[in-house]
Design a protein around this motif. Structure first.
Motif, PDB file in Angstrom:
ATOM      1  N   LEU A 109      20.834 -30.207   7.214  1.00  0.00           N
ATOM      2  CA  LEU A 109      20.420 -29.695   8.343  1.00  0.00           C
ATOM      3  C   LEU A 109      18.653 -29.327   8.547  1.00  0.00           C
ATOM      4  O   LEU A 109      17.886 -29.207   9.237  1.00  0.00           O
ATOM      5  N   ALA A 110      18.535 -28.741   6.754  1.00  0.00           N
ATOM      6  CA  ALA A 110      17.082 -28.399   6.961  1.00  0.00           C
ATOM      7  C   ALA A 110      15.455 -29.505   7.947  1.00  0.00           C
ATOM      8  O   ALA A 110      14.502 -29.170   7.838  1.00  0.00           O
ATOM      9  N   TYR A 111      15.931 -30.545   7.109  1.00  0.00           N
ATOM     10  CA  TYR A 111      15.667 -31.971   8.085  1.00  0.00           C
ATOM     11  C   TYR A 111      15.120 -31.624   9.840  1.00  0.00           C
ATOM     12  O   TYR A 111      14.015 -31.799  10.513  1.00  0.00           O
ATOM     13  N   PHE A 112      16.015 -31.030  10.164  1.00  0.00           N
ATOM     14  CA  PHE A 112      16.250 -30.788  11.566  1.00  0.00           C
ATOM     15  C   PHE A 112      15.178 -29.570  11.701  1.00  0.00           C
ATOM     16  O   PHE A 112      15.024 -29.201  13.325  1.00  0.00           O
ATOM     17  N   SER A 113      14.646 -28.639  10.862  1.00  0.00           N
ATOM     18  CA  SER A 113      14.249 -27.836  11.079  1.00  0.00           C
ATOM     19  C   SER A 113      12.501 -27.733  10.773  1.00  0.00           C
ATOM     20  O   SER A 113      12.097 -27.296  11.215  1.00  0.00           O
ATOM     21  N   GLN A 114      11.990 -29.245  10.320  1.00  0.00           N
ATOM     22  CA  GLN A 114      11.007 -29.525  10.460  1.00  0.00           C
ATOM     23  C   GLN A 114       9.924 -30.096  11.556  1.00  0.00           C
ATOM     24  O   GLN A 114      10.911 -30.516  12.345  1.00  0.00           O
ATOM     25  N   ALA A 115       8.755 -29.311  12.173  1.00  0.00           N
ATOM     26  CA  ALA A 115       7.817 -28.981  12.726  1.00  0.00           C
ATOM     27  C   ALA A 115       8.023 -31.095  13.334  1.00  0.00           C
ATOM     28  O   ALA A 115       7.816 -31.641  14.792  1.00  0.00           O
ATOM     29  N   GLU A 116       7.715 -31.628  12.690  1.00  0.00           N
ATOM     30  CA  GLU A 116       6.853 -33.298  12.640  1.00  0.00           C
ATOM     31  C   GLU A 116       8.531 -34.057  12.495  1.00  0.00           C
ATOM     32  O   GLU A 116       9.159 -34.254  11.544  1.00  0.00           O
ATOM     33  N   ASP A 117       7.983 -34.468  12.943  1.00  0.00           N
ATOM     34  CA  ASP A 117       9.562 -36.038  13.218  1.00  0.00           C
ATOM     35  C   ASP A 117       8.497 -37.658  12.524  1.00  0.00           C
ATOM     36  O   ASP A 117       7.832 -37.531  13.306  1.00  0.00           O
ATOM     37  N   LEU A 118       9.333 -38.511  12.491  1.00  0.00           N
ATOM     38  CA  LEU A 118       8.504 -39.931  11.779  1.00  0.00           C
ATOM     39  C   LEU A 118       8.772 -39.921  13.622  1.00  0.00           C
ATOM     40  O   LEU A 118       7.503 -40.975  13.010  1.00  0.00           O
ATOM     41  N   ILE A 119       9.271 -39.775  14.241  1.00  0.00           N
ATOM     42  CA  ILE A 119       8.981 -40.927  15.963  1.00  0.00           C
ATOM     43  C   ILE A 119       9.169 -39.165  16.700  1.00  0.00           C
ATOM     44  O   ILE A 119       9.948 -38.574  16.697  1.00  0.00           O
ATOM     45  N   ASP A 120       7.740 -38.816  17.297  1.00  0.00           N
ATOM     46  CA  ASP A 120       7.637 -37.775  18.695  1.00  0.00           C
ATOM     47  C   ASP A 120       8.873 -37.876  18.980  1.00  0.00           C
ATOM     48  O   ASP A 120       9.326 -39.334  20.197  1.00  0.00           O
TER      49      ASP A 120
END
Length: 189
Positions: free
Chosen positions: A88-99
Motif C-alpha cells: 500500500l505504500a505506493y499510494f501514500s506517495q505524493a508523486e504519481d506516474l500519471i497526474d
C-alpha cells in the motif's frame, strides 16, 4: 457511445512498475502506518464516482487491503501487516506516474499498481473474502452480538474439510467399486 481501448503490458513493461513498487516498499518501515492506510483509503474513497469502471473495481480491492490490515478479527501477524503495508505504500506517495487530475487516464498508473498488488496478495485477499462471508453468516445466524475471529473461521474450515473427507469415503464405500484401501487393511477385527 462508449470507446473501448485494450492494451497489453509485457513483462518488461511491468518491470518498470515492479521497480517503482520495490523502491516504495523499501521505504515503508520509515513511513507511519496510519499515513499509509489513510492515503490508500483516501484514494479509494474520494474518486470512486469519478473514475472509469476498470479503475473503480481496482479501488475496491485497495479498500479491501486497508480493511484487512485494520480488521482486528482477521488478526494479521506483524509480518503479514508489513507485507500489506508495503504493497500500500505506493499510494501514500505524493508523486504519481500519471497526474491524477488527467481525466480518465489519470488513475491508470494507480489501477496498474493495484492490479499488481492484488495479484501478489491474491491468496490473502481470497482468504479474507471467505472470512468476511463467514462472519456475515455467523452474524445472521447468531445475531449482531456474535463475535467471530480468524481462529473460529479456521476451525469451521477444518470441520468442513473433515466432513468432506468422511462424505467422500462413504460415497466410495457405497459405490461398491472395490473394498478400498481402508477396509482392506482394516485392523478393526
Amino acid at each position: 457511445m462508449a470507446l473501448t481501448i485494450n492494451f497489453e503490458l509485457q513483462e518488461q513493461d511491468l518491470d518498470y512498475y515492479r521497480d517503482m513498487m520495490q523502491k516504495t516498499q523499501a521505504a515503508v518501515r520509515e513511513l507511519d502506518r496510519s499515513d499509509v492506510l489513510n492515503a490508500a483509503r483516501k484514494l479509494a474513497g474520494e474518486v470512486q464516482d469519478q473514475v472509469p469502471d476498470f479503475v473503480a473495481s481496482r479501488l475496491k480491492q485497495l479498500e479491501q487491503l486497508v480493511n484487512m490490515v485494520e480488521d482486528n478479527d482477521w488478526d494479521l501477524t506483524e509480518e503479514e501487516k508489513v507485507d500489506v503495508l508495503s504493497a500500500l505504500a505506493y499510494f501514500s506517495q505524493a508523486e504519481d506516474l500519471i497526474d491524477d487530475r488527467l481525466p480518465v487516464l489519470g488513475f491508470l498508473d494507480d489501477a496498474i499498481m493495484i492490479e499488481l498488488v492484488a495479484r501478489e496478495l491474491a491468496d490473502d485477499l481470497k482468504a479474507y473474502d471467505e472470512f468476511c462471508a463467514y462472519r456475515r453468516q455467523e452474524i445472521e445466524r447468531r445475531g449482531e452480538g456474535a463475535h467471530t475471529s480468524k481462529a473460529d473461521w479456521l476451525e469451521a474450515k477444518r470441520q468442513e474439510l473433515h466432513s468432506w473427507m468422511r462424505r467422500r469415503r462413504s460415497e466410495k464405500r457405497a459405490g461398491g467399486s472395490s473394498a478400498g484401501f481402508r477396509s482392506f487393511f482394516s485392523f478393526r477385527g
